[in-house]
Design an enzyme around this catalytic site. Sequence first.
Site, PDB file in Angstrom:
ATOM      1  N   SER A 206       0.833  -1.203   0.000  1.00  7.94           N
ATOM      2  CA  SER A 206       0.000   0.000   0.000  1.00  7.94           C
ATOM      3  C   SER A 206       0.867   1.252   0.000  1.00  7.94           C
ATOM      4  O   SER A 206       1.681   1.445  -0.880  1.00  7.94           O
ATOM      5  CB  SER A 206      -0.964  -0.041   1.184  1.00  7.94           C
TER       6      SER A 206
ATOM      7  N   ASP B 139      -2.766   6.027  -3.886  1.00  5.26           N
ATOM      8  CA  ASP B 139      -1.585   5.389  -3.318  1.00  5.26           C
ATOM      9  C   ASP B 139      -1.040   4.324  -4.270  1.00  5.26           C
ATOM     10  O   ASP B 139      -1.646   4.058  -5.315  1.00  5.26           O
ATOM     11  CB  ASP B 139      -1.904   4.826  -1.931  1.00  5.26           C
TER      12      ASP B 139
ATOM     13  N   ASP C 126      -0.959   1.087  -4.655  1.00  6.39           N
ATOM     14  CA  ASP C 126      -1.760  -0.021  -5.173  1.00  6.39           C
ATOM     15  C   ASP C 126      -3.170   0.406  -5.557  1.00  6.39           C
ATOM     16  O   ASP C 126      -4.007  -0.419  -5.897  1.00  6.39           O
ATOM     17  CB  ASP C 126      -1.794  -1.193  -4.193  1.00  6.39           C
TER      18      ASP C 126
ATOM     19  N   ASP D 167      -5.822   1.718  -3.971  1.00  8.77           N
ATOM     20  CA  ASP D 167      -7.069   1.475  -3.236  1.00  8.77           C
ATOM     21  C   ASP D 167      -7.494   2.700  -2.418  1.00  8.77           C
ATOM     22  O   ASP D 167      -8.657   2.854  -2.094  1.00  8.77           O
ATOM     23  CB  ASP D 167      -7.001   0.216  -2.358  1.00  8.77           C
TER      24      ASP D 167
END
Length: 571
Positions: free
Chosen positions: A146, A297, A299, A301
């Site tokens: 993340s 961010d 990734d 999400d």
Amino acid sequence: MKDILDKAKQWLSSTFDAETQKEINELIKNNSNDLADRFYKDMEFGTGGMRGVMGAGTNRINKYTLGRATQGLSNYLIENVKKTQLSVVIAYDCRHNSKKFAKVVADVLSANNIKVYLFEDLRATPELSFAVRYLKCDAGIVLTASHNPPEYNGYKVYWADGGQIVPPHDNGIINKVNALDFSEINFKANENLIEVIGKNVDDAFIQASVKNGSLSNTIDRKNLKIVFTSLHGTSIVSVPDTLGKAGYTDVHIVEEQRVPNGDFPTVKSPNPEEPEALEMATNLANKIGADIVIGTDPDCDRLGVAVRDLEGNMKLMNGNQTMVVMTDFLLRKWKEEGKINGKQFVGSTIVSTELVNDVAASYGVDTKVGLTGFKWIAKMVRDFPELDFIGGGEESFGYMVGDFVRDKDAVTATLLACEVAAYAKQNGSSFYQELLNIYVKNSFYKEHLISITKKGMDGAAEIQQMLSDMRNNPLTIIDGEKVESLCDYEASTKKNLITGKVTKIDLPKSNVLIYQTESGTRIAARPSGTEPKIKFYFSVNSSLNNTNNAETVEAELDSKIQRIIKEMNLN
């Protein structure tokens, strides 16, 4: 220390490759302080899966800790999912070693006769969640850390419903993993069972994102000027295409942050919660006169949203504010389409703003509140199949629109945020004005988060002690207000500190404490599930009779939060 040394020496056996043995030998030879942190515990699943610093050791992300987790998952799937051919889909982000780790994970699954769908290159986490159900897989895995620093990587497991693993599967998998010795990992890939995937799934995901994230056919999308930054992450693969297919043509990408890069060279932290992370984007927005800034961010999400305030300055929304506005617009859409009939709900979490509950109630819609982490919101969708899930979010800059993705989804949420901004603009309003209207209708809620980092073994003990003190010696007064209740989610109890009455909390156990005063001031404390931090969440509220008074009321609420922080010796 002897136990740690003995544990480390086990990594010098033939089970581990020469590179790993060399790394451990160097640490032992140099009597490195790092050795204890690498071996004092095993890497474990938290609220966001398994996440940590890369390197050799049981408390690190590496080929063997990932291999052991995957072997345990394989054993659990084989034992519990009775199918002739099991299948798992794997995605990975822009971080160092993510592609290599994804192949290691694919190798272990295929070695256990499990069919693997492996994305050809980096992809957003929400696309992985979507792909699990789209490809009818039994599980999914994404390699990501993340918004953590560059030295981190991680591993999140999804079940067949597209949500992250929850009870009983999480504990079942953990038990399988803990029962394994590293020598039991089967790394011998069956390449015939590994299928590389890409464009077909991308197209289906983007099409579904446009369908779910669009508010109205009458929105003037060409008149909204957008600045977007992927912060060197995966969203560059899907967000621009999604916005384009929805009809947004005036999109400006921060070029310096366009190329995926695990070093995240232009930011201190690739976290859209931090104003500094969006500084290049807001500078570009000011230069070109953009209406909205969105950053995601690594990734993809979480999303950070900045919009023009009443004076025309760029203002970064917090996750609670974005969540409230987007939920209000989704509810408005459902109401206009005549679809609200008492069989709908929105999702939230125990540390998120209670304003979203008030907004939903004003439309006659229930809010279901779960523990921190989107896996619990995904579980709500599964637990209430007779109800329609409209949308849901949490304070940590995550949002989920509908149930076609079962995790926080910055792709669809980015589109929805732009839909809100475009709709408001063409109707003489703005994203920020819509937020203020919600405050006037309900109350002005102001939230604030403090994260205190406590690294290593000593840090973990210090975090536990801080929570223990708050649990055993509860606050009775907060900023002059009498504390009415203390919710202890580890003990599953809510205690009225005025009457002494104790009631049961019907949620899974979690190390979270929430104080609430008679006036509605809330303080929550919990250890992070993915970082060496303890987090304190503050929520205060006041009435707002006119949007022109918003600045004054916000300043008063900010001052109140700062008084509480000082009172608790947290500054």
